[in-house]
Write a protein that holds these residues in place. Structure first.
Motif, PDB file in Angstrom:
ATOM      1  N   LEU A 142       0.824  -1.477   0.369  1.00 52.46           N
ATOM      2  CA  LEU A 142       0.096  -0.027  -0.180  1.00 52.46           C
ATOM      3  C   LEU A 142       0.933   1.581   0.250  1.00 52.46           C
ATOM      4  CD1 LEU A 142      -3.314  -0.732   2.167  1.00 52.46           C
ATOM      5  CD2 LEU A 142      -2.536  -0.801  -0.221  1.00 52.46           C
ATOM      6  N   LYS A 143       2.187   1.295   0.880  1.00 49.48           N
ATOM      7  CA  LYS A 143       2.936   1.929   0.634  1.00 49.48           C
ATOM      8  C   LYS A 143       2.744   2.754  -0.542  1.00 49.48           C
ATOM      9  CE  LYS A 143       5.252   3.203   4.538  1.00 49.48           C
ATOM     10  NZ  LYS A 143       6.555   3.532   5.191  1.00 49.48           N
ATOM     11  N   LEU A 262      -6.765   3.044  -3.502  1.00 49.23           N
ATOM     12  CA  LEU A 262      -5.541   3.136  -2.870  1.00 49.23           C
ATOM     13  C   LEU A 262      -7.116   3.300  -1.596  1.00 49.23           C
ATOM     14  CD1 LEU A 262      -2.727   3.354  -1.421  1.00 49.23           C
ATOM     15  CD2 LEU A 262      -2.933   5.622  -1.648  1.00 49.23           C
ATOM     16  N   TRP A 263      -8.386   4.108  -1.438  1.00 50.42           N
ATOM     17  CA  TRP A 263      -9.096   4.639  -0.764  1.00 50.42           C
ATOM     18  C   TRP A 263      -9.984   3.311  -0.686  1.00 50.42           C
ATOM     19  CZ3 TRP A 263     -10.034   6.785   3.174  1.00 50.42           C
ATOM     20  CH2 TRP A 263     -11.587   7.339   4.312  1.00 50.42           C
ATOM     21  N   ASN A 264     -10.011   1.955  -1.364  1.00 51.42           N
ATOM     22  CA  ASN A 264     -11.200   1.400  -1.501  1.00 51.42           C
ATOM     23  C   ASN A 264     -10.230  -0.200  -0.480  1.00 51.42           C
ATOM     24  OD1 ASN A 264     -13.129   2.645  -2.334  1.00 51.42           O
ATOM     25  ND2 ASN A 264     -12.378   1.836  -4.814  1.00 51.42           N
ATOM     26  N   ARG A 265      -8.583   0.098  -0.565  1.00 51.64           N
ATOM     27  CA  ARG A 265      -8.313  -0.777   0.382  1.00 51.64           C
ATOM     28  C   ARG A 265      -7.727  -0.573   1.444  1.00 51.64           C
ATOM     29  NH1 ARG A 265      -6.724  -5.255  -0.785  1.00 51.64           N
ATOM     30  NH2 ARG A 265      -3.754  -5.236  -0.570  1.00 51.64           N
ATOM     31  N   VAL A 266      -8.374   0.306   1.988  1.00 52.82           N
ATOM     32  CA  VAL A 266      -8.221   0.783   3.436  1.00 52.82           C
ATOM     33  C   VAL A 266      -9.400   1.495   3.868  1.00 52.82           C
ATOM     34  CG1 VAL A 266      -5.283   1.848   3.171  1.00 52.82           C
ATOM     35  CG2 VAL A 266      -6.761   3.488   3.013  1.00 52.82           C
ATOM     36  N   VAL A 288      -2.714   8.132   2.048  1.00 50.73           N
ATOM     37  CA  VAL A 288      -1.614   8.346   2.299  1.00 50.73           C
ATOM     38  C   VAL A 288      -0.899   8.519   3.714  1.00 50.73           C
ATOM     39  CG1 VAL A 288       0.676   9.574   1.810  1.00 50.73           C
ATOM     40  CG2 VAL A 288      -1.263   9.472   0.218  1.00 50.73           C
ATOM     41  N   LEU A 289      -1.024   9.419   3.757  1.00 51.96           N
ATOM     42  CA  LEU A 289      -1.051   9.628   5.596  1.00 51.96           C
ATOM     43  C   LEU A 289      -1.333   8.581   6.344  1.00 51.96           C
ATOM     44  CD1 LEU A 289      -2.448  12.887   6.757  1.00 51.96           C
ATOM     45  CD2 LEU A 289      -0.226  12.665   6.669  1.00 51.96           C
ATOM     46  N   GLN A 330      13.936  17.087   7.224  1.00 53.69           N
ATOM     47  CA  GLN A 330      14.706  15.978   7.162  1.00 53.69           C
ATOM     48  C   GLN A 330      13.773  14.494   7.956  1.00 53.69           C
ATOM     49  OE1 GLN A 330      17.908  16.485   9.992  1.00 53.69           O
ATOM     50  NE2 GLN A 330      19.201  17.503   8.413  1.00 53.69           N
ATOM     51  N   GLY A 331      13.014  14.897   7.669  1.00 63.28           N
ATOM     52  CA  GLY A 331      11.831  13.885   7.943  1.00 63.28           C
ATOM     53  C   GLY A 331      11.375  12.730   6.644  1.00 63.28           C
ATOM     54  N   ASN A 332       9.872  12.412   6.895  1.00 68.15           N
ATOM     55  CA  ASN A 332       9.028  11.623   6.138  1.00 68.15           C
ATOM     56  C   ASN A 332       8.815  13.106   4.639  1.00 68.15           C
ATOM     57  OD1 ASN A 332       6.849  10.392   4.020  1.00 68.15           O
ATOM     58  ND2 ASN A 332       7.406   8.679   6.177  1.00 68.15           N
ATOM     59  N   ALA A 333       9.516  13.084   3.561  1.00 66.94           N
ATOM     60  CA  ALA A 333       9.122  14.211   2.386  1.00 66.94           C
ATOM     61  C   ALA A 333       7.908  13.186   2.159  1.00 66.94           C
ATOM     62  CB  ALA A 333       9.845  14.061   0.966  1.00 66.94           C
ATOM     63  N   HIS A 334       7.181  12.386   1.850  1.00 66.56           N
ATOM     64  CA  HIS A 334       5.605  11.850   2.006  1.00 66.56           C
ATOM     65  C   HIS A 334       4.777  12.587   2.115  1.00 66.56           C
ATOM     66  CE1 HIS A 334       7.891   9.658  -1.670  1.00 66.56           C
ATOM     67  NE2 HIS A 334       8.610   8.971  -0.529  1.00 66.56           N
ATOM     68  N   ILE A 335       4.419  12.793   4.009  1.00 63.74           N
ATOM     69  CA  ILE A 335       4.155  13.391   4.680  1.00 63.74           C
ATOM     70  C   ILE A 335       3.509  15.093   4.366  1.00 63.74           C
ATOM     71  CG2 ILE A 335       3.641  13.831   7.353  1.00 63.74           C
ATOM     72  CD1 ILE A 335       4.807  11.078   7.513  1.00 63.74           C
ATOM     73  N   ARG A 336       5.041  15.467   4.128  1.00 58.38           N
ATOM     74  CA  ARG A 336       5.269  16.751   4.144  1.00 58.38           C
ATOM     75  C   ARG A 336       4.182  17.632   2.675  1.00 58.38           C
ATOM     76  NH1 ARG A 336      10.679  16.531   5.268  1.00 58.38           N
ATOM     77  NH2 ARG A 336      11.231  17.054   3.867  1.00 58.38           N
ATOM     78  N   SER A 337       4.642  16.014   1.423  1.00 53.50           N
ATOM     79  CA  SER A 337       3.624  16.349   0.348  1.00 53.50           C
ATOM     80  C   SER A 337       2.345  16.602   0.202  1.00 53.50           C
ATOM     81  CB  SER A 337       4.368  15.512  -0.596  1.00 53.50           C
ATOM     82  OG  SER A 337       4.101  15.611  -2.203  1.00 53.50           O
ATOM     83  N   VAL A 338       2.115  15.342   0.864  1.00 50.33           N
ATOM     84  CA  VAL A 338       0.916  15.635   1.193  1.00 50.33           C
ATOM     85  C   VAL A 338      -0.348  17.000   1.728  1.00 50.33           C
ATOM     86  CG1 VAL A 338       0.109  13.839   2.474  1.00 50.33           C
ATOM     87  CG2 VAL A 338      -1.513  13.411   1.034  1.00 50.33           C
ATOM     88  N   LEU A 339       0.174  17.348   2.826  1.00 49.20           N
ATOM     89  CA  LEU A 339       0.116  18.009   3.662  1.00 49.20           C
ATOM     90  C   LEU A 339      -0.298  19.570   2.925  1.00 49.20           C
ATOM     91  CD1 LEU A 339       1.063  16.869   7.115  1.00 49.20           C
ATOM     92  CD2 LEU A 339      -0.610  16.655   6.650  1.00 49.20           C
ATOM     93  N   TYR A 340       0.410  19.486   2.065  1.00 49.36           N
ATOM     94  CA  TYR A 340       1.012  20.837   1.025  1.00 49.36           C
ATOM     95  C   TYR A 340      -0.942  21.927   1.221  1.00 49.36           C
ATOM     96  CZ  TYR A 340       2.812  24.273  -1.540  1.00 49.36           C
ATOM     97  OH  TYR A 340       3.305  25.982  -1.616  1.00 49.36           O
ATOM     98  N   GLY A 341      -1.393  21.117   0.605  1.00 47.53           N
ATOM     99  CA  GLY A 341      -2.358  21.504  -0.052  1.00 47.53           C
ATOM    100  C   GLY A 341      -3.710  20.696   1.264  1.00 47.53           C
ATOM    101  N   CYS A 342      -3.662  20.599   2.393  1.00 47.61           N
ATOM    102  CA  CYS A 342      -4.374  20.556   2.656  1.00 47.61           C
ATOM    103  C   CYS A 342      -5.100  21.786   4.116  1.00 47.61           C
ATOM    104  CB  CYS A 342      -4.030  19.683   4.097  1.00 47.61           C
ATOM    105  SG  CYS A 342      -4.356  17.804   3.652  1.00 47.61           S
ATOM    106  N   PRO A 343      -3.765  22.711   4.209  1.00 44.25           N
ATOM    107  CA  PRO A 343      -4.689  23.551   5.088  1.00 44.25           C
ATOM    108  C   PRO A 343      -5.141  25.170   4.459  1.00 44.25           C
ATOM    109  CG  PRO A 343      -2.368  23.679   4.957  1.00 44.25           C
ATOM    110  CD  PRO A 343      -2.800  22.972   4.037  1.00 44.25           C
ATOM    111  N   ALA A 344      -5.010  25.506   3.096  1.00 50.00           N
ATOM    112  CA  ALA A 344      -6.211  25.828   2.020  1.00 50.00           C
ATOM    113  C   ALA A 344      -7.766  24.994   2.205  1.00 50.00           C
ATOM    114  CB  ALA A 344      -5.481  25.474   0.773  1.00 50.00           C
ATOM    115  N   ALA A 345      -7.715  24.072   2.345  1.00 52.40           N
ATOM    116  CA  ALA A 345      -9.019  23.264   2.138  1.00 52.40           C
ATOM    117  C   ALA A 345      -9.305  23.564   3.624  1.00 52.40           C
ATOM    118  CB  ALA A 345      -9.399  21.545   1.824  1.00 52.40           C
ATOM    119  N   ALA A 346      -8.549  23.436   5.085  1.00 52.15           N
ATOM    120  CA  ALA A 346      -8.986  23.778   5.651  1.00 52.15           C
ATOM    121  C   ALA A 346      -9.552  24.961   6.419  1.00 52.15           C
ATOM    122  CB  ALA A 346      -8.298  23.253   7.203  1.00 52.15           C
TER     123      ALA A 346
END
Length: 473
Positions: A142-143, A262-266, A288-289, A330-346
């Motif tokens: 899945l990852k 992916l969503w259907n799998r989780v 993704v998170l 220096q951490g998980n860039a994939h988490i940062r990437s998927v969170l990037y557009g979330c604040p605008a939606a919130a």
């Protein structure tokens, strides 16, 4: 006899070092990442395991090397299940071992030295429980799928930027339709009629045959194309535009299918549904998170999860000098990437009050928009930790109720504001002017506000506030 095994994994093979509790090297050997190599390693581990007493231990450590260590970790997991004795397996961030070797003043780096350092790290008892390898959480497949989809999303962004830049020269009248969201009808139009002359030749009736293109819009596009100021309308440019639009259409169609898969799998699992309940985090971001964070119990606080994502504020303080930097990254860039557009939606519809209030507060202080958005990403991740670790859906009123309870405790004298009561400052100490000013403020009743209230910086201030308000503990 305690046995500690360190393994430095390379492409196709791995170097292993076996060490006893006295630091003596028992064996250094290189094994291929093949069936034969795994069989030999299995025999070696079983032989060593027989020499380990019931009250002694055998530990194995590998560095995270982009997935190349997975085959070996799976082997050791199977060996541990077959063994009567507990076989502890760890996977470390390479940065941890690098810092360890630097502390011991070792500057050389070879595969053999790295394997010895891993074994020695275990021998000294420095391994934390959170580094223990476990197959808890989502499957690795899945990852892998989530990361592949993220790379395709990045490719889509690159193609959109390329298309917008080219339209400016080849068909500037269409630029207004590709700002922000790039609709499917625009891509279909560009694919079939990439230049103004082709649009004029096609005419309004033909263009209105494209889905979602009304007769009025088609007429407007044709009229604008008649007076186009495009400077690059040759057939090679037209072919480039057509190919780019076609690639985008196919890529976005595939991305949408993969996101849905992916969503259907989780979606039958509790954690992704909890994350999707947070305003600003959609199904794709929640999936993704879930895949990237894995087992939330690895993190004892929201602060550690934020640091894992590389969103922790960097602050350097020594004496009178204090510097605040941006995030660690220096951490998980994939988490940062998927969170990037979330604040605008919130923030958009004020459906996530804690994030919206934080954003407005930082903007009022004059902070740059990107600074405010990163702080909101950190806030969202703290909320993710709170919901997931407490197995609760997102409650927009939680922070408001929490602050009300804290204010009530403070008014009744239950608040713990005495943590610095026993600390007295000697104003005659030979401190700097800045430190003396700080001490006077700390001892003055009228200026007894906490350091965050005196504005030590939005990054650190909102980071701690966001954690305490959103951990839901």
């Amino acid at each position: 006899m305690n046995v500690y095994v360190g393994g430095d994994v390379s492409k196709g093979y791995a170097d292993f070092c076996l060490m006893d509790e006295e630091g003596e090297i028992l064996l250094e050997i290189q094994m291929d990442d093949t069936h034969k190599g795994h069989s030999r390693m299995g025999e070696l581990i079983r032989e060593c395991n027989r020499k380990v007493g019931p009250e002694e231990e055998m530990e194995i450590a590998l560095e995270a090397t982009g997935g190349m260590e997975r085959n070996w970790l799976d082997l050791f997991r199977e060996l541990g299940e077959d063994s009567e004795q507990d076989l502890k397996v760890y996977r470390f961030n390479p940065l941890v071992i690098r810092r360890f070797t630097e502390q011991r003043l070792h500057t050389n780096k070879t595969d053999e030295i790295s394997a010895r350092a891993l074994a020695n790290y275990l021998r000294l008892g420095l391994a934390e429980k959170k580094a223990a390898y476990t197959d808890a959480g989502p499957a690795d497949g899945l990852k892998t799928l989530a990361r592949k989809t993220q790379r395709m999303v990045n490719q889509s962004v690159d193609l959109k930027n390329e298309l917008q830049a080219l339209l400016q020269r080849a068909h500037p009248e269409l630029v207004q339709y590709v700002r922000g969201h790039m609709s499917q009808w625009v891509l279909r139009l560009i694919k079939q009629y990439p230049t103004p002359s082709e649009v004029v030749e096609a005419g309004p009736e033909t263009l209105s045959g494209i889905p979602y293109v009304t007769e009025e819009k088609a007429q407007s596009i044709v009229e604008a194309a008649r007076t186009s100021v495009a400077s690059q309308t040759d057939e090679d440019t037209a072919l480039t535009l057509s190919l780019t639009a076609g690639d985008l259409l196919r890529l976005e169609k595939r991305i949408n299918r993969l996101k849905e898969r992916l969503w259907n799998r989780v979606r039958d699992r509790r954690a992704p549904r909890l994350l999707a309940s947070i305003e600003g985090i959609g199904k794709w971001s929640a999936a993704v998170l879930y895949c990237e964070i894995g087992d939330i119990t690895r993190f004892s606080s929201a602060k550690k999860l934020i640091a894992y994502a590389g969103l922790d504020p960097q602050r350097e303080e020594s004496g009178d000098i204090a510097r605040e930097k941006t995030t660690g990254k220096q951490g998980n860039a994939h988490i940062r990437s998927v969170l990037y557009g979330c604040p605008a939606a919130a923030i958009r519809n004020s459906t996530n009050p804690p994030v919206r209030k934080l954003y407005d507060r930082l903007k009022e202080r004059g902070k740059h928009q990107k600074v405010a958005e990163v702080a909101c990403m950190r806030k969202l991740l703290a909320i993710v930790y709170g919901c997931w670790s407490n197995n609760e859906r997102f409650d927009p009123t939680y922070e408001k109720r929490l602050k009300a309870r804290q204010a009530e405790k403070k008014s009744t004298g239950e608040a713990s504001g005495e943590q610095n009561a026993d600390q007295s400052f000697d104003m005659s100490a030979p401190v700097s002017r800045k430190e003396a000013k700080k001490r006077r403020k700390a001892t003055s009743p009228e200026k007894g506000a906490g350091p965050s209230a005196r504005g030590q910086g939005a990054f650190l201030d909102e980071y701690h506030n966001g954690e305490s308000a959103s951990e839901q503990t």
